[in-house]
Design a protein around this motif. Structure first.
Motif, mmCIF file in Angstrom:
data_model
loop_
_atom_site.group_PDB
_atom_site.id
_atom_site.type_symbol
_atom_site.label_atom_id
_atom_site.label_comp_id
_atom_site.label_asym_id
_atom_site.label_seq_id
_atom_site.Cartn_x
_atom_site.Cartn_y
_atom_site.Cartn_z
ATOM 1 N N ASN A 1 17.497 19.864 37.230
ATOM 2 C CA ASN A 1 17.218 19.415 35.872
ATOM 3 C C ASN A 1 18.025 18.154 35.592
ATOM 4 O OD1 ASN A 1 16.591 19.151 33.181
ATOM 5 N ND2 ASN A 1 17.910 20.823 32.513
ATOM 6 N N LYS B 1 19.493 18.191 28.472
ATOM 7 C CA LYS B 1 19.326 19.413 27.683
ATOM 8 C C LYS B 1 18.790 20.483 28.627
ATOM 9 C CE LYS B 1 14.639 18.422 26.142
ATOM 10 N NZ LYS B 1 13.745 18.259 25.024
ATOM 11 N N PRO B 2 18.921 21.752 28.249
ATOM 12 C CA PRO B 2 18.449 22.828 29.135
ATOM 13 C C PRO B 2 16.948 22.720 29.425
ATOM 14 C CG PRO B 2 19.824 23.709 27.379
ATOM 15 C CD PRO B 2 19.565 22.264 27.050
ATOM 16 N N LEU B 3 16.581 23.113 30.620
ATOM 17 C CA LEU B 3 15.184 23.120 31.042
ATOM 18 C C LEU B 3 14.450 24.256 30.330
ATOM 19 C CD1 LEU B 3 13.332 21.685 33.149
ATOM 20 C CD2 LEU B 3 13.931 23.513 34.726
ATOM 21 N N ARG C 1 12.619 27.214 30.321
ATOM 22 C CA ARG C 1 12.448 28.224 31.365
ATOM 23 C C ARG C 1 11.013 28.711 31.485
ATOM 24 N NH1 ARG C 1 16.896 28.841 34.824
ATOM 25 N NH2 ARG C 1 18.558 27.779 33.745
ATOM 26 N N GLU D 1 21.450 22.789 37.083
ATOM 27 C CA GLU D 1 21.663 21.814 36.017
ATOM 28 C C GLU D 1 22.453 20.635 36.577
ATOM 29 O OE1 GLU D 1 20.269 21.989 33.054
ATOM 30 O OE2 GLU D 1 19.456 23.996 33.410
ATOM 31 N N ARG D 2 22.125 19.454 36.121
ATOM 32 C CA ARG D 2 22.834 18.242 36.545
ATOM 33 C C ARG D 2 24.297 18.363 36.155
ATOM 34 N NH1 ARG D 2 20.848 12.636 34.073
ATOM 35 N NH2 ARG D 2 22.874 11.730 33.784
ATOM 36 N N SER D 3 25.170 18.107 37.097
ATOM 37 C CA SER D 3 26.602 18.242 36.832
ATOM 38 C C SER D 3 27.232 16.876 36.615
ATOM 39 C CB SER D 3 27.288 18.949 38.007
ATOM 40 O OG SER D 3 27.160 18.171 39.181
#
Length: 122
Positions: A35, A39-41, A43, A54-56
């Protein structure tokens, strides 16, 4: 072995996710979704059995570095990305995320375009 798909928050990202799920199924391998959105994907768009990463790092981290680091940390057979249709002038600009991934990826890349009917300029 897996198929890695880089998913930004865009129609191109959604198209890449659909194509990556098909590619993983065809190859009989795992699907890993990176992602790239800040913001959160959603689901509801994640295929069953897929792994979401998630991208870090900081918000201003280069998305290309995030993708390449994820490839380096896994056994990836294929990278799937969405690409935008661009004008002739737009194609002259070097440095887009998709262009850089096409050039720098150590694994084969499947580049997915939206169908012309779904293309939204801008």
């Amino acid at each position: 072995m897996s198929v890695l798909v880089a998913v930004p928050d865009s129609a191109e990202g959604t198209a890449a996710l659909v194509a990556a799920a098909q590619e993983a199924e065809m190859l009989g391998t795992d699907l890993v979704i990176l992602n790239l959105a800040l913001k959160p994907l959603d689901r509801r768009t994640v295929p069953a059995g897929a792994t979401v990463v998630e991208r870090s790092g900081p918000a201003d981290r280069d998305p290309v570095d995030a993708v390449l680091d994820e490839i380096a940390g896994r056994t990836v057979d294929r990278l799937v990305i969405g690409v935008r249709r661009r004008s002739r002038v737009g194609k002259a600009f070097i440095g887009s995320i998709s262009s850089r991934l096409l050039m720098e990826s150590p694994v084969p890349v499947l580049a997915v375009k939206l169908p012309v009917s779904e293309h939204h300029p801008g």
